[in-house]
Design an enzyme around this catalytic site. Structure first.
Site, PDB file in Angstrom:
ATOM      1  CB  THR A   1      -0.444   7.555   8.316  1.00 51.98           C
ATOM      2  OG1 THR A   1      -1.279   6.404   8.286  1.00 51.98           O
ATOM      3  CG2 THR A   1      -0.372   8.060   9.743  1.00 51.98           C
TER       4      THR A   1
ATOM      5  N   GLY B   1      -4.177   3.575  13.886  1.00 52.71           N
ATOM      6  CA  GLY B   1      -3.317   2.587  14.554  1.00 52.71           C
ATOM      7  C   GLY B   1      -1.855   2.941  14.377  1.00 52.71           C
ATOM      8  CE  LYS B   2       0.598   2.048   8.195  1.00 51.44           C
ATOM      9  NZ  LYS B   2       0.923   2.575   6.877  1.00 51.44           N
TER      10      LYS B   2
ATOM     11  CG  ASP C   1       4.192   1.359   1.831  1.00 55.16           C
ATOM     12  OD1 ASP C   1       2.987   1.519   2.085  1.00 55.16           O
ATOM     13  OD2 ASP C   1       4.586   0.590   0.947  1.00 55.16           O
ATOM     14  CB  SER C   2       4.148  -1.160   7.106  1.00 51.06           C
ATOM     15  OG  SER C   2       2.839  -0.667   7.294  1.00 51.06           O
TER      16      SER C   2
ATOM     17  CG  PHE D   1      -3.627  -1.794  12.856  1.00 49.52           C
ATOM     18  CD1 PHE D   1      -2.644  -1.501  13.779  1.00 49.52           C
ATOM     19  CD2 PHE D   1      -3.296  -1.700  11.499  1.00 49.52           C
ATOM     20  CE1 PHE D   1      -1.360  -1.138  13.378  1.00 49.52           C
ATOM     21  CE2 PHE D   1      -2.017  -1.328  11.086  1.00 49.52           C
ATOM     22  CZ  PHE D   1      -1.046  -1.046  12.038  1.00 49.52           C
TER      23      PHE D   1
ATOM     24  CE1 TYR E   1      -3.576  -9.385   5.508  1.00 55.13           C
ATOM     25  CE2 TYR E   1      -2.584  -7.209   5.710  1.00 55.13           C
ATOM     26  CZ  TYR E   1      -3.246  -8.150   4.960  1.00 55.13           C
ATOM     27  OH  TYR E   1      -3.576  -7.870   3.657  1.00 55.13           O
ATOM     28  CG  ASP E   2      -1.662  -6.350  14.697  1.00 56.09           C
ATOM     29  OD1 ASP E   2      -0.679  -6.488  13.940  1.00 56.09           O
ATOM     30  OD2 ASP E   2      -1.863  -5.322  15.357  1.00 56.09           O
TER      31      ASP E   2
ATOM     32  CE  LYS F   1       1.745  -4.107  15.908  1.00 57.22           C
ATOM     33  NZ  LYS F   1       0.588  -3.625  15.171  1.00 57.22           N
TER      34      LYS F   1
HETATM   35  P1  IMP Z   1       0.102   0.918   4.243  1.00 60.93           P
HETATM   36  O1  IMP Z   1      -0.855   1.824   4.936  1.00 60.93           O
HETATM   37  O2  IMP Z   1       0.158   1.083   2.771  1.00 60.93           O
HETATM   38  O3  IMP Z   1       1.453   0.927   4.891  1.00 60.93           O
HETATM   39  O4  IMP Z   1      -0.526  -0.527   4.382  1.00 60.93           O
HETATM   40  C1  IMP Z   1      -0.203  -1.363   5.407  1.00 60.93           C
HETATM   41  C2  IMP Z   1      -1.037  -2.619   5.303  1.00 60.93           C
HETATM   42  O5  IMP Z   1      -0.335  -3.638   5.964  1.00 60.93           O
HETATM   43  C3  IMP Z   1      -2.397  -2.482   5.976  1.00 60.93           C
HETATM   44  O6  IMP Z   1      -3.356  -3.247   5.312  1.00 60.93           O
HETATM   45  C4  IMP Z   1      -2.211  -3.055   7.345  1.00 60.93           C
HETATM   46  O7  IMP Z   1      -3.318  -3.756   7.740  1.00 60.93           O
HETATM   47  C5  IMP Z   1      -1.005  -3.965   7.163  1.00 60.93           C
HETATM   48  N1  IMP Z   1      -0.112  -3.700   8.301  1.00 60.93           N
HETATM   49  C6  IMP Z   1       0.937  -2.851   8.370  1.00 60.93           C
HETATM   50  N2  IMP Z   1       1.476  -2.848   9.598  1.00 60.93           N
HETATM   51  C7  IMP Z   1       0.729  -3.701  10.323  1.00 60.93           C
HETATM   52  C8  IMP Z   1       0.756  -4.105  11.685  1.00 60.93           C
HETATM   53  O8  IMP Z   1       1.569  -3.661  12.520  1.00 60.93           O
HETATM   54  N3  IMP Z   1      -0.177  -4.994  12.040  1.00 60.93           N
HETATM   55  C9  IMP Z   1      -1.091  -5.491  11.190  1.00 60.93           C
HETATM   56  N4  IMP Z   1      -1.186  -5.141   9.935  1.00 60.93           N
HETATM   57  C10 IMP Z   1      -0.278  -4.248   9.487  1.00 60.93           C
END
Ligand code: IMP
Length: 192
Positions: free
Chosen positions: A9, A13-14, A68-69, A147, A149-150, A170
């Site tokens: 990544t 934040g992640k 992936d989130s 970070f 959408y928190d 969190k």
């Molecule tokens: P990824 O990097 O492809 O996993 O994208 C994740 C997206 O979902 C990003 O735009 C993040 O802002 C959002 N996201 C994932 N996890 C969180 C979280 O814990 N809080 C807020 N937004 C999140």
């Protein structure tokens, strides 16, 4: 024995959340090379996590972990989902687009989803895990932390948005926390 685990990544934040989980796991975490980018072409969170872990492992010759989130809003049929990161250019734009699309819809139910995958140096997926956290989308932002959408994601049981929670709180209830909670004991076993 310590083994290196490359974290696939570029999101600080992640990375912080992952570090907190894996701190005492016996694995030494390093960040993926900056110029190594993997396109998220999968249609599910699991597919994208596996793709990223596998590609980063093969490219670095190390074990790799990827997640992936995203946010799935019930009234928007699960959108933005795997497109959460691509929903706008900045966090502020992504939040305003989501609030615009949801409008004054009464059903504010949503869930954060996180899939995590670990690949061995050959790029084979060895471990997988998925976690969710349910909550509600507010009409306006609340809180300064976190970070993404928190600030609009409210967890009724805690009466707080993710952006109002301490990192510890969190971590203990989040989708990423839940996915990693299941995975860490298995990762420790892999070290043998
Ligand atoms: P990824 O990097 O492809 O996993 O994208 C994740 C997206 O979902 C990003 O735009 C993040 O802002 C959002 N996201 C994932 N996890 C969180 C979280 O814990 N809080 C807020 N937004 C999140």
């Amino acid at each position: 024995m310590t083994k290196t685990l490359v974290v696939a990544t570029g999101n600080p934040g992640k990375l912080r959340e992952m570090q907190a989980y894996l701190a005492n796991s016996g694995w030494e975490l390093t960040l993926k090379p900056e110029d190594l980018d993997v396109d998220e072409t999968g249609e599910t969170f699991v597919a994208n996590a596996c793709l990223k872990a596998s590609e980063v492992a093969k490219a670095t010759g190390s074990w790799a972990i990827a997640d992936d989130s995203g946010l799935a809003v019930d009234a928007l049929n699960g959108s933005p989902g795997v497109y959460s990161a691509r929903y706008g250019k900045t966090d502020a734009e992504r939040i305003s687009r989501l609030l615009r699309e949801l409008g004054y819809t009464e059903n504010r139910q949503a869930q954060f989803v996180c899939a995590v995958a670990v690949a061995n140096p050959a790029g084979e997926i060895v471990l997988q895990s998925e976690g969710i956290c349910r909550g509600e989308i507010l009409y306006t932002t609340r809180g300064e932390g976190g970070f993404g959408y928190d600030p609009i994601f409210y967890v009724p049981e805690k009466q707080l948005t993710f952006a109002e929670m301490s990192p510890e709180l969190k971590k203990s209830i989040s989708h990423r926390g839940n996915a990693l909670k299941n995975l860490v004991p298995q990762l420790v076993k892999v070290l043998g």
